[in-house]
Design a protein around this motif. Structure first.
Motif, PDB file in Angstrom:
ATOM      1  N   UNK A 119       0.813  -1.150   0.057  1.00 51.01           N
ATOM      2  CA  UNK A 119      -0.110  -0.051  -0.015  1.00 51.01           C
ATOM      3  C   UNK A 119       1.094   1.165  -0.138  1.00 51.01           C
ATOM      4  N   UNK A 120       1.939   1.380   0.811  1.00 52.37           N
ATOM      5  CA  UNK A 120       2.741   2.312   0.637  1.00 52.37           C
ATOM      6  C   UNK A 120       3.505   2.581  -0.588  1.00 52.37           C
ATOM      7  N   UNK A 121       3.800   1.740  -1.307  1.00 49.72           N
ATOM      8  CA  UNK A 121       4.380   2.017  -2.787  1.00 49.72           C
ATOM      9  C   UNK A 121       3.142   2.379  -3.601  1.00 49.72           C
TER      10      UNK A 121
ATOM     11  N   UNK B  89       8.540   5.033  -1.430  1.00 51.75           N
ATOM     12  CA  UNK B  89       7.432   4.312  -0.536  1.00 51.75           C
ATOM     13  C   UNK B  89       8.200   4.084   0.932  1.00 51.75           C
ATOM     14  N   UNK B  90       9.334   4.061   1.151  1.00 55.67           N
ATOM     15  CA  UNK B  90       9.968   4.421   2.550  1.00 55.67           C
ATOM     16  C   UNK B  90       9.626   5.336   3.360  1.00 55.67           C
ATOM     17  N   UNK B  91       9.107   6.455   2.718  1.00 56.98           N
ATOM     18  CA  UNK B  91       8.770   7.814   3.333  1.00 56.98           C
ATOM     19  C   UNK B  91       7.300   7.821   3.675  1.00 56.98           C
ATOM     20  N   UNK B  92       6.510   6.932   3.252  1.00 54.07           N
ATOM     21  CA  UNK B  92       5.099   6.956   3.650  1.00 54.07           C
ATOM     22  C   UNK B  92       4.976   5.935   4.879  1.00 54.07           C
ATOM     23  N   UNK B  93       4.140   6.768   5.803  1.00 51.35           N
ATOM     24  CA  UNK B  93       3.411   6.114   6.933  1.00 51.35           C
ATOM     25  C   UNK B  93       2.146   5.998   6.737  1.00 51.35           C
TER      26      UNK B  93
ATOM     27  N   UNK C   9       0.533  15.196   4.646  1.00 52.69           N
ATOM     28  CA  UNK C   9      -0.391  14.314   5.416  1.00 52.69           C
ATOM     29  C   UNK C   9      -1.781  14.469   4.776  1.00 52.69           C
ATOM     30  N   UNK C  10      -2.175  13.387   4.087  1.00 53.28           N
ATOM     31  CA  UNK C  10      -3.408  13.191   3.477  1.00 53.28           C
ATOM     32  C   UNK C  10      -4.376  11.930   4.109  1.00 53.28           C
ATOM     33  N   UNK C  11      -5.369  12.023   3.578  1.00 48.27           N
ATOM     34  CA  UNK C  11      -6.468  10.863   3.937  1.00 48.27           C
ATOM     35  C   UNK C  11      -7.374  10.399   2.999  1.00 48.27           C
ATOM     36  N   UNK C  12      -8.031   9.015   3.128  1.00 47.02           N
ATOM     37  CA  UNK C  12      -8.833   8.516   1.997  1.00 47.02           C
ATOM     38  C   UNK C  12     -10.358   8.708   2.552  1.00 47.02           C
ATOM     39  N   UNK C  13     -10.569   9.230   3.715  1.00 45.93           N
ATOM     40  CA  UNK C  13     -11.752   9.066   4.306  1.00 45.93           C
ATOM     41  C   UNK C  13     -12.693  10.129   3.759  1.00 45.93           C
ATOM     42  N   UNK C  14     -12.429  11.186   3.036  1.00 43.71           N
ATOM     43  CA  UNK C  14     -13.361  12.013   2.397  1.00 43.71           C
ATOM     44  C   UNK C  14     -13.627  11.725   0.942  1.00 43.71           C
ATOM     45  N   UNK C  15     -12.755  10.808   0.276  1.00 44.31           N
ATOM     46  CA  UNK C  15     -12.702  10.340  -1.051  1.00 44.31           C
ATOM     47  C   UNK C  15     -13.403   9.142  -0.995  1.00 44.31           C
TER      48      UNK C  15
ATOM     49  N   UNK D 261     -13.776   4.580   7.107  1.00 48.18           N
ATOM     50  CA  UNK D 261     -12.424   3.913   6.650  1.00 48.18           C
ATOM     51  C   UNK D 261     -11.281   4.060   7.481  1.00 48.18           C
ATOM     52  N   UNK D 262     -11.122   5.454   7.880  1.00 51.85           N
ATOM     53  CA  UNK D 262     -10.112   5.830   9.178  1.00 51.85           C
ATOM     54  C   UNK D 262      -8.666   5.260   8.632  1.00 51.85           C
ATOM     55  N   UNK D 263      -8.303   5.625   7.307  1.00 55.64           N
ATOM     56  CA  UNK D 263      -6.788   5.279   6.926  1.00 55.64           C
ATOM     57  C   UNK D 263      -6.463   6.422   6.137  1.00 55.64           C
ATOM     58  N   UNK D 264      -5.316   7.132   6.764  1.00 57.88           N
ATOM     59  CA  UNK D 264      -4.390   8.093   6.066  1.00 57.88           C
ATOM     60  C   UNK D 264      -3.024   7.911   5.889  1.00 57.88           C
ATOM     61  N   UNK D 265      -2.395   8.935   5.679  1.00 59.84           N
ATOM     62  CA  UNK D 265      -1.045   8.592   5.495  1.00 59.84           C
ATOM     63  C   UNK D 265      -0.214   9.992   5.446  1.00 59.84           C
ATOM     64  N   UNK D 266       0.939   9.764   5.850  1.00 54.94           N
ATOM     65  CA  UNK D 266       1.847  10.991   6.185  1.00 54.94           C
ATOM     66  C   UNK D 266       3.256  10.492   5.390  1.00 54.94           C
ATOM     67  N   UNK D 267       3.766  11.789   4.566  1.00 54.06           N
ATOM     68  CA  UNK D 267       4.994  11.455   3.880  1.00 54.06           C
ATOM     69  C   UNK D 267       6.044  12.280   4.712  1.00 54.06           C
ATOM     70  N   UNK D 268       6.954  11.589   5.051  1.00 50.72           N
ATOM     71  CA  UNK D 268       8.166  12.303   6.024  1.00 50.72           C
ATOM     72  C   UNK D 268       9.256  12.594   5.257  1.00 50.72           C
ATOM     73  N   UNK D 269      10.096  13.266   5.525  1.00 54.40           N
ATOM     74  CA  UNK D 269      11.444  13.331   5.046  1.00 54.40           C
ATOM     75  C   UNK D 269      12.464  12.309   5.506  1.00 54.40           C
ATOM     76  N   UNK D 270      13.455  11.830   4.748  1.00 53.04           N
ATOM     77  CA  UNK D 270      13.936  10.620   5.003  1.00 53.04           C
ATOM     78  C   UNK D 270      14.477  10.522   6.541  1.00 53.04           C
ATOM     79  N   UNK D 271      15.156  11.613   7.180  1.00 56.95           N
ATOM     80  CA  UNK D 271      15.677  11.730   8.354  1.00 56.95           C
ATOM     81  C   UNK D 271      14.834  11.307   9.283  1.00 56.95           C
ATOM     82  N   UNK D 272      13.366  11.420   9.074  1.00 61.63           N
ATOM     83  CA  UNK D 272      12.468  11.155  10.087  1.00 61.63           C
ATOM     84  C   UNK D 272      11.586   9.806   9.770  1.00 61.63           C
ATOM     85  N   UNK D 273      12.342   8.932   9.101  1.00 69.39           N
ATOM     86  CA  UNK D 273      11.482   7.810   8.950  1.00 69.39           C
ATOM     87  C   UNK D 273      11.861   6.883  10.147  1.00 69.39           C
ATOM     88  N   UNK D 274      13.060   6.529  10.410  1.00 70.03           N
ATOM     89  CA  UNK D 274      13.221   5.845  11.673  1.00 70.03           C
ATOM     90  C   UNK D 274      12.806   6.528  13.083  1.00 70.03           C
ATOM     91  N   UNK D 275      12.514   7.549  13.292  1.00 66.13           N
ATOM     92  CA  UNK D 275      12.141   7.994  14.427  1.00 66.13           C
ATOM     93  C   UNK D 275      10.511   7.994  14.515  1.00 66.13           C
TER      94      UNK D 275
END
Length: 497
Positions: A176-178, A194-198, A331-337, A342-356
């Motif tokens: 899904x992240x991909x 894909x690694x940046x998508x949470x 930050x985005x969400x699928x709830x309105x579409x 459904x309560x599924x959304x996603x956050x795209x973070x810079x590479x340095x924030x992935x592990x934190x």
């Protein structure tokens, strides 16, 4: 040795009976059941177990239980129905002094932290999900392919097998992240892998997660004024000090933000379709905001809550795509579409924030349920999402046109509509002598959900004028027209001056 705790009901919990004490067992049982009724553990209408079953569970004689039940019945705490059993009374007698207050009477806020009290007291706008005209953020559920969605859920579970039942990756289902990364690159010009998508349980959880991770108590954070209370609550929950920054026709006023909170650690913005005013942030403002974040080593959180529904002008690139310093979090969400539950959304973070972020998810909740994620992956990968989005965009464009025509006809010469270029609501601007909060209250009485523009200001002072927010996505043009005319009649009945 004399005391034995035995459960009566799952809602009652363990109760100690002193079998060697002076007080008769039937009185002890009576008091335990009565107190459970008074403090709400046994609810009105709840059925008590048969006297024989309770006696067997507790190791008591049936007469002991019957006597306790009879006392409760005589005092009005329970009612008996022949052939049905014994039930907690719907209307209880007055509680005696010293009894534990019912659950609803317990003072709220006791024992909360400072941040907890701030969060509990933060103003919020109730969302209407029951189909009343003009409800905000509610898609047209009548055209969503729920039968297809059910098939995808079943197929994902059958084909996913044991891996779906194991502990999920804290960042989300990898396929899904991909798919989300590919979609955002193609449609929103977001620069990500894909690694940046949470994957998160809705955009609101994503905002709360980011606030906890990036802000210390007392840190300043810019918020749009007016703006969505839920965004503010996410920052308040992390102990942030909010800096309300005014919004005009070009979006958030970056110069004003720098003057009021130059040392802010974060700015939370809705550049593609500002809520509630509906404006789009200009390119000049976007670049200036990015320059500020890079110079101050601050974060920008881009809430792209409903940019999929754009009706005018060319496709708009996300602010994140302009960021060359890695300071924007998308930050985005699928709830309105798709649908709100459904309560599924996603956050795209810079590479340095992935592990934190991965570590934070492990500690907070371990990740979002993977079963609906697997179905959503297939919904995207098989082209169903793109097809549904095209249909919704066309449908909502027609509804948007219809409500604007109805407003122009019903409110001619009195109020005007501001629709912006995207979104699922229009803003009905009212003259100064027509208080929006009063009209919203009267509209609610006749079944219309019309939040007042002034309620989205932090101090609810309505400094940008009077207005009502009218959602149009969930209803057909005929119903929208009737609702607009009902609203116009209410305006005509308001006291003048």
């Amino acid at each position: 040795m004399a005391r034995a705790a035995v459960p009566v009901l799952s809602s009652l919990g363990p109760v100690a009976l002193d079998r060697a004490g002076a007080e008769p067992l039937h009185r002890q049982l009576y008091r335990a059941l009565r107190q459970a009724v008074l403090d709400g553990r046994l609810r009105p209408g709840e059925r008590l177990p048969p006297s024989r079953a309770l006696a067997a569970d507790w190791g008591l004689s049936r007469n002991t239980v019957v006597t306790a039940y009879d006392t409760l019945l005589a005092e009005g705490y329970v009612t008996g129905r022949v052939g049905a059993g014994t039930f907690v009374a719907a209307s209880l007698p007055d509680a005696v002094p010293g009894s534990i207050p019912a659950r609803d009477e317990v003072r709220r806020g006791v024992g909360l932290s400072v941040r907890g009290r701030v969060l509990a007291e933060a103003p919020a706008i109730a969302r209407d999900r029951v189909g009343r005209p003009f409800a905000l953020g509610t898609p047209d559920l009548g055209v969503f392919p729920f039968a297809l969605w059910a098939q995808l859920l079943g197929r994902s579970w059958r084909q996913g097998g044991r891996p779906l039942a194991t502990e999920p990756d804290p960042l989300g289902h990898a396929p899904l992240r991909a798919e989300i990364a590919a979609y955002l690159r193609a449609v929103r010009a977001v620069r990500c892998e894909p690694e940046q998508v949470v994957i998160v349980s809705g955009a609101q959880q994503g905002l709360a997660l980011l606030a906890q991770l990036l802000l210390d108590p007392g840190d300043e954070a810019w918020v749009e004024e007016p703006g969505w209370p839920g965004n503010r609550a996410a920052l308040l929950g992390a102990g942030a000090r909010l800096v309300p920054v005014p919004v005009d026709g070009e979006g958030i006023d970056v110069a004003a933000g720098m003057a009021q909170g130059a040392g802010a650690r974060l700015a939370l913005v809705t550049p593609s379709h500002q809520f509630p005013l509906g404006v789009t942030m200009s390119l000049a403002r976007r670049l200036r905001l990015l320059d500020w974040a890079a110079a101050r080593d601050a974060w920008i959180v881009e809430d792209d809550y409903d940019s999929e529904f754009r009706y005018a002008g060319p496709p708009l690139a996300a602010l994140q795509g302009l960021d060359g310093a890695g300071r924007v979090i998308y930050v985005g969400s699928f709830s309105k579409v798709m649908f709100p539950a459904l309560r599924l959304g996603y956050v795209v973070v810079p590479p340095d924030l992935v592990e934190p972020v991965r570590a934070a998810r492990r500690h907070f909740d371990g990740g979002t349920s993977v079963v609906p994620q697997a179905a959503l992956h297939r919904f995207l990968a098989d082209g169903h999402f793109a097809s549904h989005l095209r249909a919704m965009r066309s449908l909502y464009a027609a509804k948007r046109t219809a409500i604007l025509e109805s407003i122009a006809d019903a409110f001619a010469g009195f109020a005007t509509a501001e629709a912006g270029e995207a979104g699922m609501h229009v803003l009905l601007r009212l003259p100064p002598d027509c208080p929006d909060h009063m009209l919203a209250e009267r509209a609610a009485r006749i079944g219309l959900t019309t939040p007042a523009l002034s309620s989205y200001h932090r101090d609810a002072d309505g400094t940008t004028g009077n207005g009502l927010l009218l959602g149009f996505a969930a209803h057909d043009p005929a119903m929208l027209d009737r609702a607009v005319r009902d609203l116009a009649r209410l305006v005509a009945e308001l006291p003048k001056g």
